[in-house]
Write a protein that holds these residues in place. Structure first.
Motif, PDB file in Angstrom:
ATOM      1  N   LEU A  81       0.835  -1.201   0.000  1.00  0.00           N
ATOM      2  CA  LEU A  81       0.000   0.000   0.000  1.00  0.00           C
ATOM      3  C   LEU A  81       0.873   1.255   0.000  1.00  0.00           C
ATOM      4  O   LEU A  81       0.584   2.215  -0.720  1.00  0.00           O
ATOM      5  N   LEU A  82       1.928   1.230   0.792  1.00  0.00           N
ATOM      6  CA  LEU A  82       2.828   2.377   0.851  1.00  0.00           C
ATOM      7  C   LEU A  82       3.511   2.613  -0.495  1.00  0.00           C
ATOM      8  O   LEU A  82       3.584   3.751  -0.978  1.00  0.00           O
ATOM      9  N   ILE A  83       3.969   1.552  -1.127  1.00  0.00           N
ATOM     10  CA  ILE A  83       4.586   1.685  -2.460  1.00  0.00           C
ATOM     11  C   ILE A  83       3.587   2.289  -3.440  1.00  0.00           C
ATOM     12  O   ILE A  83       3.927   3.153  -4.246  1.00  0.00           O
ATOM     13  N   THR A  84       2.346   1.850  -3.353  1.00  0.00           N
ATOM     14  CA  THR A  84       1.312   2.348  -4.255  1.00  0.00           C
ATOM     15  C   THR A  84       1.080   3.841  -4.081  1.00  0.00           C
ATOM     16  O   THR A  84       0.786   4.543  -5.055  1.00  0.00           O
ATOM     17  N   THR A  85       1.244   4.349  -2.872  1.00  0.00           N
ATOM     18  CA  THR A  85       1.082   5.804  -2.685  1.00  0.00           C
ATOM     19  C   THR A  85       2.140   6.575  -3.457  1.00  0.00           C
ATOM     20  O   THR A  85       1.885   7.685  -3.913  1.00  0.00           O
ATOM     21  N   TYR A  86       3.312   5.995  -3.637  1.00  0.00           N
ATOM     22  CA  TYR A  86       4.360   6.634  -4.429  1.00  0.00           C
ATOM     23  C   TYR A  86       4.131   6.447  -5.931  1.00  0.00           C
ATOM     24  O   TYR A  86       4.447   7.319  -6.733  1.00  0.00           O
ATOM     25  N   LEU A  87       3.592   5.303  -6.304  1.00  0.00           N
ATOM     26  CA  LEU A  87       3.391   4.990  -7.725  1.00  0.00           C
ATOM     27  C   LEU A  87       2.157   5.642  -8.328  1.00  0.00           C
ATOM     28  O   LEU A  87       2.142   5.978  -9.513  1.00  0.00           O
ATOM     29  N   SER A  88       1.112   5.798  -7.532  1.00  0.00           N
ATOM     30  CA  SER A  88      -0.178   6.220  -8.090  1.00  0.00           C
ATOM     31  C   SER A  88      -0.152   7.541  -8.855  1.00  0.00           C
ATOM     32  O   SER A  88      -0.907   7.677  -9.816  1.00  0.00           O
ATOM     33  N   PRO A  89       0.689   8.511  -8.530  1.00  0.00           N
ATOM     34  CA  PRO A  89       0.705   9.712  -9.370  1.00  0.00           C
ATOM     35  C   PRO A  89       1.279   9.474 -10.781  1.00  0.00           C
ATOM     36  O   PRO A  89       1.098  10.289 -11.665  1.00  0.00           O
ATOM     37  N   TYR A  90       1.951   8.364 -10.977  1.00  0.00           N
ATOM     38  CA  TYR A  90       2.647   8.119 -12.252  1.00  0.00           C
ATOM     39  C   TYR A  90       2.119   6.903 -13.019  1.00  0.00           C
ATOM     40  O   TYR A  90       1.945   6.954 -14.230  1.00  0.00           O
ATOM     41  N   ALA A  91       1.887   5.799 -12.329  1.00  0.00           N
ATOM     42  CA  ALA A  91       1.523   4.542 -12.980  1.00  0.00           C
ATOM     43  C   ALA A  91       0.060   4.550 -13.405  1.00  0.00           C
ATOM     44  O   ALA A  91      -0.784   5.176 -12.774  1.00  0.00           O
ATOM     45  N   LYS A  92      -0.219   3.828 -14.494  1.00  0.00           N
ATOM     46  CA  LYS A  92      -1.599   3.667 -14.949  1.00  0.00           C
ATOM     47  C   LYS A  92      -2.343   2.656 -14.092  1.00  0.00           C
ATOM     48  O   LYS A  92      -3.539   2.775 -13.895  1.00  0.00           O
ATOM     49  N   LYS A  93      -1.628   1.636 -13.601  1.00  0.00           N
ATOM     50  CA  LYS A  93      -2.261   0.594 -12.789  1.00  0.00           C
ATOM     51  C   LYS A  93      -1.184  -0.090 -11.964  1.00  0.00           C
ATOM     52  O   LYS A  93      -0.066  -0.285 -12.415  1.00  0.00           O
ATOM     53  N   VAL A  94      -1.563  -0.461 -10.748  1.00  0.00           N
ATOM     54  CA  VAL A  94      -0.667  -1.186  -9.852  1.00  0.00           C
ATOM     55  C   VAL A  94      -1.440  -2.356  -9.258  1.00  0.00           C
ATOM     56  O   VAL A  94      -2.562  -2.186  -8.793  1.00  0.00           O
ATOM     57  N   VAL A  95      -0.846  -3.546  -9.306  1.00  0.00           N
ATOM     58  CA  VAL A  95      -1.431  -4.728  -8.665  1.00  0.00           C
ATOM     59  C   VAL A  95      -0.339  -5.426  -7.870  1.00  0.00           C
ATOM     60  O   VAL A  95       0.850  -5.192  -8.083  1.00  0.00           O
ATOM     61  N   VAL A  96      -0.729  -6.290  -6.973  1.00  0.00           N
ATOM     62  CA  VAL A  96       0.214  -7.162  -6.279  1.00  0.00           C
ATOM     63  C   VAL A  96       0.081  -8.527  -6.942  1.00  0.00           C
ATOM     64  O   VAL A  96      -1.014  -9.092  -7.000  1.00  0.00           O
ATOM     65  N   GLY A  97       1.182  -9.009  -7.488  1.00  0.00           N
ATOM     66  CA  GLY A  97       1.140 -10.304  -8.169  1.00  0.00           C
ATOM     67  C   GLY A  97       2.141 -10.361  -9.300  1.00  0.00           C
ATOM     68  O   GLY A  97       3.165  -9.682  -9.277  1.00  0.00           O
ATOM     69  N   ASN A  98       1.797 -11.136 -10.327  1.00  0.00           N
ATOM     70  CA  ASN A  98       2.696 -11.309 -11.468  1.00  0.00           C
ATOM     71  C   ASN A  98       2.166 -10.560 -12.699  1.00  0.00           C
ATOM     72  O   ASN A  98       1.114  -9.919 -12.637  1.00  0.00           O
ATOM     73  N   LEU A  99       2.889 -10.676 -13.806  1.00  0.00           N
ATOM     74  CA  LEU A  99       2.497  -9.945 -15.015  1.00  0.00           C
ATOM     75  C   LEU A  99       1.186 -10.470 -15.614  1.00  0.00           C
ATOM     76  O   LEU A  99       0.424  -9.700 -16.193  1.00  0.00           O
ATOM     77  N   GLU A 100       0.917 -11.759 -15.449  1.00  0.00           N
ATOM     78  CA  GLU A 100      -0.351 -12.303 -15.962  1.00  0.00           C
ATOM     79  C   GLU A 100      -1.531 -11.715 -15.184  1.00  0.00           C
ATOM     80  O   GLU A 100      -2.543 -11.340 -15.768  1.00  0.00           O
ATOM     81  N   LEU A 101      -1.377 -11.621 -13.882  1.00  0.00           N
ATOM     82  CA  LEU A 101      -2.427 -11.001 -13.074  1.00  0.00           C
ATOM     83  C   LEU A 101      -2.607  -9.537 -13.457  1.00  0.00           C
ATOM     84  O   LEU A 101      -3.727  -9.033 -13.525  1.00  0.00           O
ATOM     85  N   LEU A 102      -1.511  -8.863 -13.739  1.00  0.00           N
ATOM     86  CA  LEU A 102      -1.572  -7.466 -14.170  1.00  0.00           C
ATOM     87  C   LEU A 102      -2.386  -7.333 -15.453  1.00  0.00           C
ATOM     88  O   LEU A 102      -3.293  -6.506 -15.547  1.00  0.00           O
ATOM     89  N   GLU A 103      -2.074  -8.167 -16.449  1.00  0.00           N
ATOM     90  CA  GLU A 103      -2.811  -8.116 -17.720  1.00  0.00           C
ATOM     91  C   GLU A 103      -4.288  -8.447 -17.507  1.00  0.00           C
ATOM     92  O   GLU A 103      -5.171  -7.819 -18.095  1.00  0.00           O
ATOM     93  N   THR A 104      -4.560  -9.419 -16.649  1.00  0.00           N
ATOM     94  CA  THR A 104      -5.945  -9.780 -16.348  1.00  0.00           C
ATOM     95  C   THR A 104      -6.684  -8.597 -15.745  1.00  0.00           C
ATOM     96  O   THR A 104      -7.810  -8.285 -16.136  1.00  0.00           O
ATOM     97  N   SER A 105      -6.036  -7.909 -14.826  1.00  0.00           N
ATOM     98  CA  SER A 105      -6.649  -6.751 -14.184  1.00  0.00           C
ATOM     99  C   SER A 105      -6.895  -5.621 -15.188  1.00  0.00           C
ATOM    100  O   SER A 105      -7.939  -4.969 -15.168  1.00  0.00           O
TER     101      SER A 105
END
Length: 169
Positions: A81-105
């Motif tokens: 959650l803390l990492i996501t607070t740093y990423l959210s202004p820049y990243a389009k999407k953040v998930v916890v998991g692998n790249l397949e889960l990311l694509e699924t999301s």
């Protein structure tokens, strides 16, 4: 005698859905946090927070990230959650998991916002071949949304399809 070649597929009422056409641009990154752990396995909160504060987060602008830990460390949920607070202004999407889960999301969001009314009582083909990493789950989600509206659902290419569903008359 007319020798004109007629493309019956192009002239048919078949509607093709190619999930590759909806594949959004943006780098996909598997973000391993184990480098920020003491000996790769212990999260020391103060050191961890300091590492986050000194990291260049702008490099993830318009990227999609899957947060993971490649070691057998036990990561408290607040760390992601803390990492996501740093990423959210820049990243389009953040998930916890692998790249397949990311694509699924990513595709879950796309399919959930898709307008399926154009497929009402129409024969639909879900295109089978793709040069991009479309997760199989995306096609499953697509079929779930199509079954209530489409007349028929097929998978593959117009010249060679596998029938999946036909609405009862």
């Amino acid at each position: 005698m007319d020798n004109e070649i007629v493309n019956r597929v192009a002239n048919s009422k078949l509607l093709t859905i190619d999930l590759e056409e909806f594949y959004p641009d943006g780098e996909r990154i598997l973000f391993d946090i184990s480098d920020w752990l003491y000996e790769g396995i212990i999260l020391k909160e103060n050191d961890f927070r300091e590492s986050l504060q000194h990291h260049d987060w702008t490099q993830y602008k318009n990227a999609y990230l899957a947060l993971t830990c490649k070691t057998d460390a036990i990561i408290p949920s607040w760390a992601y959650l803390l990492i996501t607070t740093y990423l959210s202004p820049y990243a389009k999407k953040v998930v916890v998991g692998n790249l397949e889960l990311l694509e699924t999301s990513i595709f879950q969001g796309i399919i959930n916002n898709f307008d399926f009314t154009v497929y009402k009582d129409k024969p639909v083909i879900i295109k089978g071949c793709s040069s991009k990493p479309i997760p199989e789950t995306a096609s499953v989600m697509l079929v779930e949304k199509l079954v209530p509206v489409a007349k028929t659902i097929m998978f593959g290419e117009a010249c060679s399809t596998v029938p999946l569903f036909k609405k009862a008359r």
